[in-house]
Scaffold this motif. Structure first.
Motif, short mmCIF file in Angstrom:
data_model
loop_
_atom_site.label_atom_id
_atom_site.label_comp_id
_atom_site.label_asym_id
_atom_site.label_seq_id
_atom_site.Cartn_x
_atom_site.Cartn_y
_atom_site.Cartn_z
N CYS A 92 -3.29 -7.94 8.93
CA CYS A 92 -3.85 -7.53 7.82
C CYS A 92 -2.85 -6.92 6.86
N ALA A 93 -3.23 -6.81 5.57
CA ALA A 93 -2.21 -6.17 4.54
C ALA A 93 -2.12 -4.72 4.90
N CYS A 94 -3.04 -3.99 5.09
CA CYS A 94 -2.79 -2.72 5.23
C CYS A 94 -1.77 -2.36 6.40
N CYS A 95 -2.02 -2.99 7.85
CA CYS A 95 -1.04 -2.95 8.81
C CYS A 95 0.25 -3.36 8.53
N TYR A 96 0.30 -4.47 7.68
CA TYR A 96 1.65 -5.11 7.22
C TYR A 96 2.37 -4.10 6.34
N LEU A 104 5.47 -0.75 -4.82
CA LEU A 104 5.79 -1.96 -4.52
C LEU A 104 7.33 -2.20 -4.50
N TRP A 105 8.06 -1.15 -3.96
CA TRP A 105 9.57 -1.00 -4.01
C TRP A 105 10.21 -1.82 -3.01
N THR A 106 9.54 -1.88 -1.89
CA THR A 106 10.25 -2.61 -0.60
C THR A 106 9.51 -4.01 -0.57
N PRO A 107 10.29 -5.00 -0.06
CA PRO A 107 9.73 -6.34 0.10
C PRO A 107 8.44 -6.53 0.93
N ALA A 144 5.69 -4.99 -1.36
CA ALA A 144 5.26 -6.28 -2.60
C ALA A 144 4.48 -7.17 -1.77
N TYR A 145 4.97 -7.88 -0.65
CA TYR A 145 4.23 -8.81 -0.11
C TYR A 145 2.99 -8.52 0.59
N HIS A 172 12.03 -10.99 -4.49
CA HIS A 172 12.00 -11.55 -3.22
C HIS A 172 11.29 -13.02 -3.08
N ASN A 173 11.97 -13.78 -2.43
CA ASN A 173 11.59 -15.21 -2.49
C ASN A 173 10.26 -15.48 -2.09
N TYR A 174 9.84 -14.74 -0.78
CA TYR A 174 8.64 -15.06 -0.03
C TYR A 174 7.45 -14.32 -0.81
#
Length: 222
Positions: A145-149, A95-98, A101-102, A60-62
């Motif tokens: 935040c990372a959890c919500c994302y 970590l399967w989905t973009p 992982a992001y 994933h590029n981003y």
């Protein structure tokens, strides 16, 4: 055949790239062996090393862009403990989905742009697996935040909402105030714009005139 004048950058393996990342004052891979499988990780440090190695292999590029822009590991991973059927267990994650992982990349590498956890993390409503509410600025996860994302609820993250309100206020302050109609403004306007403004003014004047009329003179509706 003449050799190309362009020098290609040699391809680096993920293990070689790990040396580019710093945790504290030490290269991330210095004297460390990356566990082959997640189940082989015995502590947070080994699990963090394994996750970063996996992220470096992401297509994933981003995710790659974030890793290229941020070489300092801000924190070790901390998978939160949850209660399931009366027992305390580590939250499940992948970590399967973009997006997943992001979210992990942001959690590990972003400087936390606040000290107060979002409302979802405070009230344990967030289903994100990280133990801690970490959020960067608007360019990363739009301020969530990372959890919500990770859990797909980034739009409801109170840290994102607060940041969006602050950005809107900044833009409003920069926007020039309307100075009223001037002859220069009218000359630059098209006929359609002037007709539109005129309609607004006439409607406003009629409404004000109607409001000033005594009740006996106002038009009765039968």
């Amino acid at each position: 055949m003449a050799e190309s004048s362009k020098t290609q950058r040699p391809h680096k393996t993920t293990h070689e790239r790990l040396h580019e990342y710093i945790f504290g004052e030490t290269a991330l891979k210095a004297n460390n062996i990356v566990p082959k499988y997640q189940k082989d990780c015995e502590n947070d440090a080994e699990l963090t090393l394994w996750i970063v190695d996996e992220l470096l292999q992401s297509a994933h590029n981003y995710v790659q862009r974030l890793l290229d822009e941020n070489k300092v590991l801000r924190r070790l991973i901390n998978i939160k403990t949850i209660r399931v059927k009366g027992e305390e267990v580590k939250a499940s994650w992948d970590l399967w989905t973009p997006e997943h992982a992001y979210a992990f990349a942001c959690y590990l590498f972003l400087e936390n742009k606040g000290t107060e956890a979002c409302k979802q993390c405070q009230n344990c409503r967030s289903t994100g697996p990280m133990g801690g509410c970490i959020a960067g600025d608007m360019q990363y996860m739009k301020g969530a935040c990372a959890c919500c994302y990770y859990s797909g609820s980034g739009k409801r993250c109170s840290r994102r909402l607060t940041m969006e309100e602050e950005e809107a206020e900044k833009k409003a302050k920069k926007r020039p105030k309307f100075q009223g109609f001037t002859t220069a403004l009218l000359k630059d306007a098209s006929n359609e714009e002037i007709e539109l403004w005129l309609g607004w003014v006439e409607a406003e004047m009629e409404e004000r005139a109607s409001a000033r009329q005594p009740p006996s003179k106002k038009r009765r509706v039968h």
